[in-house]
Design an enzyme around this catalytic site. Structure first.
Site, short mmCIF file in Angstrom:
data_model
loop_
_atom_site.label_atom_id
_atom_site.label_comp_id
_atom_site.label_asym_id
_atom_site.label_seq_id
_atom_site.Cartn_x
_atom_site.Cartn_y
_atom_site.Cartn_z
N ASP A 19 1.36 6.36 6.60
CA ASP A 19 2.78 6.51 5.75
C ASP A 19 3.54 7.63 6.22
OD1 ASP A 19 4.34 5.43 4.18
OD2 ASP A 19 2.55 5.87 2.11
N MET A 52 3.69 8.39 -6.71
CA MET A 52 4.30 9.70 -6.50
C MET A 52 4.65 10.88 -8.34
SD MET A 52 6.16 8.70 -2.65
CE MET A 52 6.47 7.08 -2.54
N MET A 62 -0.46 10.91 4.58
CA MET A 62 0.94 11.22 4.73
C MET A 62 0.95 11.74 5.89
SD MET A 62 1.81 10.05 2.04
CE MET A 62 4.07 9.64 2.76
N MET A 86 7.95 6.77 -7.73
CA MET A 86 8.50 8.65 -7.33
C MET A 86 8.88 8.72 -8.33
SD MET A 86 10.50 8.88 -4.26
CE MET A 86 10.20 8.13 -2.18
N ASP A 116 6.75 2.25 -3.32
CA ASP A 116 6.82 2.91 -3.93
C ASP A 116 6.94 3.84 -4.77
OD1 ASP A 116 5.82 4.94 -0.94
OD2 ASP A 116 7.65 3.65 0.15
N HIS A 153 3.32 -2.11 0.54
CA HIS A 153 3.76 -0.92 -0.22
C HIS A 153 4.39 -0.72 -1.90
CE1 HIS A 153 1.97 2.96 0.44
NE2 HIS A 153 3.33 3.27 0.58
N HIS A 173 1.78 2.87 -4.76
CA HIS A 173 1.88 4.53 -4.09
C HIS A 173 2.57 5.38 -4.64
CE1 HIS A 173 3.01 7.92 -0.55
NE2 HIS A 173 2.16 8.27 -1.57
N SER A 206 6.34 -1.66 3.80
CA SER A 206 7.03 -0.58 2.19
C SER A 206 8.75 -1.44 1.92
CB SER A 206 7.54 1.02 2.37
OG SER A 206 8.19 1.63 0.50
C1 DX5 Z 1 7.60 8.18 1.63
C2 DX5 Z 1 6.86 6.64 1.24
C3 DX5 Z 1 6.93 5.82 2.31
C4 DX5 Z 1 8.49 5.16 3.10
C5 DX5 Z 1 8.14 5.16 4.44
O1 DX5 Z 1 7.53 9.28 0.94
O2 DX5 Z 1 6.27 6.98 1.10
O3 DX5 Z 1 6.38 4.66 2.15
O4 DX5 Z 1 8.83 4.58 2.53
O5 DX5 Z 1 9.33 4.73 5.44
P1 DX5 Z 1 9.58 5.00 6.49
O6 DX5 Z 1 7.44 3.83 7.25
O7 DX5 Z 1 10.98 4.36 6.57
O8 DX5 Z 1 8.86 6.26 6.72
ZN ZN Z 2 4.42 5.38 0.46
#
Ligand code: DX5
Ligand code: ZN
Length: 225
Positions: free
Chosen positions: A176, A69, A138, A38, A36, A34, A67, A9
């Site tokens: 994840d 969110m 998750m 948000m 993320d 990956h 991903h 990620s």
């Molecule tokens: C959390 C994200 C993850 C996160 C994982 O909301 O979806 O992808 O970045 O990071 P680690 O491995 O540090 O938990």
């Molecule tokens: Zn993620």
């Protein structure tokens, strides 16, 4: 033999130099990138959107595992696909019509997948499985990196894997949140085939070795352990 994939990620990468953070994944032997996304609404944090995906598309040939969110992901999936996403996953309860959203992603020639936060059960969403290219479980509450792995979420992985096996479906299960060298084997045994890892990879003294361990390979020689 199952090949386990690792999707580092970039949330744990260098935001001032994301190109290098992604090139590093290639060098270390990671399988996917990956990303993320948000929106400050579905989750409290804000990260980045389509321009980042388009920029990363130019610097890597690795699949971009996006991903989302975000609330009502259907509003943006087309733009993420156009930006260069290879896989787009979204949280089931964030979408007004998750089946329609999945179909929209896949109709654009992209892989589509569904995500379950720890408090969202798979039960009731089984009907989405055979139209999913990925099911993301998750192992922390979505929203930020660096949280601790919640072991109970592996029960959900096992239940989903059992369901898929019963139905003869071969859908990858991704996990994840808080994934590291200590819990990766338990994830794989529960039925996970794609492991996301942010901090444990980027903060490792030897990220290539960490990735091999998460892949289920012997950290030093690349042999199956
Ligand atoms: C959390 C994200 C993850 C996160 C994982 O909301 O979806 O992808 O970045 O990071 P680690 O491995 O540090 O938990
Ligand atoms: Zn993620």
């Amino acid at each position: 033999m199952t090949k386990y994939l690792v999707s580092p990620s970039i949330l744990s990468g260098d935001f001032a130099d994301m190109g290098s953070s992604v090139k590093a994944i290639e060098r270390w032997g990671g399988d996917l990138v990956h990303c993320d996304v948000m929106d400050g609404v579905y989750v409290k944090n804000l990260t980045f959107g389509m321009p980042m995906i388009a920029a990363l598309r130019k610097v890597t040939t690795l699949p971009l595992d996006v991903h989302l969110m975000i609330t009502e992901p259907e509003r943006y999936v087309e733009e993420f696909v156009k930006a260069g996403a290879d896989i787009v996953t979204f949280h089931v309860e964030a979408s007004k019509d998750p089946l329609k959203t999945l179909r929209k992603i896949r109709s654009l020639g992209c892989k589509g997948g569904i995500v379950f936060n720890p408090d969202i059960p798979f039960e009731g969403y089984e009907y989405l499985a055979d139209e999913s290219d990925m099911i993301l479980v998750m192992s922390v509450y979505a929203g930020k990196g660096g949280q601790s792995f919640i072991p109970e979420t592996l029960d959900k992985v096992r239940a989903i894997r059992n369901y898929l096996t019963q139905k003869g479906l071969n859908v990858p299960i991704e996990i994840d949140g808080g994934v590291n060298e200590q819990n990766a084997a338990a994830c794989r045994e529960a039925g996970v085939t794609v492991l996301v890892a942010g901090s444990s990879v980027y903060k490792s003294d030897d990220p290539a070795r960490t990735i091999r361990i998460l892949q289920g390979l012997n950290g030093s020689s690349g042999q199956e352990s």
